[in-house]
Design an enzyme around this catalytic site. Sequence first.
Site: not given
Length: 451
Positions: A139, A340, A342
């Site tokens: 991001e 995943e 995180r």
Amino acid sequence: MSDGNLTTVEQEVLDEIEAEGVDFLRLQFTDILGTVKNVSVPARQAEKAFTEGIYFDGSSIEGFVRIQESDMRLKPDPETFAVLPWRDKEDSAAARMICDVIDTSTGEPFEGDPRYVLKKALDRAQEMGYTVNAAPEPEFFLFEEDEDGHATTETNDHGGYFDLAPKDLASDVRRDIIYGLEDMGFEVEASHHEVAEGQHEINFEYDDALTTADNVATFRTVVRAIAAQHDYHATFMPKPIPKVNGSGMHTHLSLFTEDGENAFHDEDDEFDLSDEARAFTAGLLEHAPAITAVANPTVNSYKRLVPGYEAPVYVAWSDRNRSSLIRKPAARVPAASRVELRSPDPSCNPYLAIATMIHAGLDGIEQDLECPDPVRENIYEFDEQKREEYGIDTLPSNLGAAVDALEDDEAIYDALGDHVAEKFVEAKRQEFEEYLIDVSQWELDRYLETF
């Protein structure tokens, strides 16, 4: 034309250089802190780069070598050749290749090269019968520039999660970034506006772990360059704006066997996870504090890793909620079974971060670590007593504590290699000490006129 000493792929690169009218080559590598560096050479030097390598002064690169050990050699990987999309091809074109760093005194790979550190992790996986796939979700924020071209923290939109124009005014920028990434060989899966104003995410398809780390380094370069063409500043700083969600780089991991089967999938398991997947997950949980120093390597990283802003701080796993450190995403087909992690953020060195994740997971498999039960409740709503009841630890709360954890974790420290581990810890200790003695604007605003 070559003298016949080139591989087929290297000759194909020379042919493409001629066909595309490439004038300059950027030979790219990263320093220990993850900053992309490059040596630019005329394209006519491409064959020499393949056959002899290109020499450079390693003492000028953060964490590489001392002045008396300065000679390093770049060995380009022809598989990474790509024409840079933001150059005017009608005028001239430039291309880049990602390089391995060679120690000229030995002729062997330089142990301080982050790409080599990752390759060693992949060698370990291969010795255990696995290949590793990874898929990151980096991001970033887009900010306005001031009249002098310097970055501000003023966002150009007031959009939120998955918003469209007119709230999301950066859709054109993301479009051009995607075109640029595709020109460089990326398979882009999706892009969207993230939770915070000015925050965005572009997801690209999973690949083998080395290609993925190369892609992260390339992604950050492309995003910054194309954002600048639109007079925006793109930043991968984890938390540039207080009291809003920070930027993460959730990383999906899976192992495949030599016959191409997903080693993480077991259709007879309640969560479709194999014993290897559970042990790998247990390894990630076991070594999470040490991984944090590498995957969250800046003082600012820990402004993101706080409760209340969707960032994972609790060492647990779940198959259904995002309050835990590790999530088991739903998989439509067996080949998509994965876990995943995180916690990573996009300021990390992707080679070192992915290497530590792999070593941690493989250690879990080798040690046959037992994976705890998943936590299906919202851990953000737990008080300290309930977290203790569930045996849920918390990630380090600052860079200093994370570096302490790294030094205390022999498996992860050794995975980096003595050279990288020593230089990385030295740099991060200095960074944290400088932070501790600095006086912030917050302190001045709060105390200067009060006392």
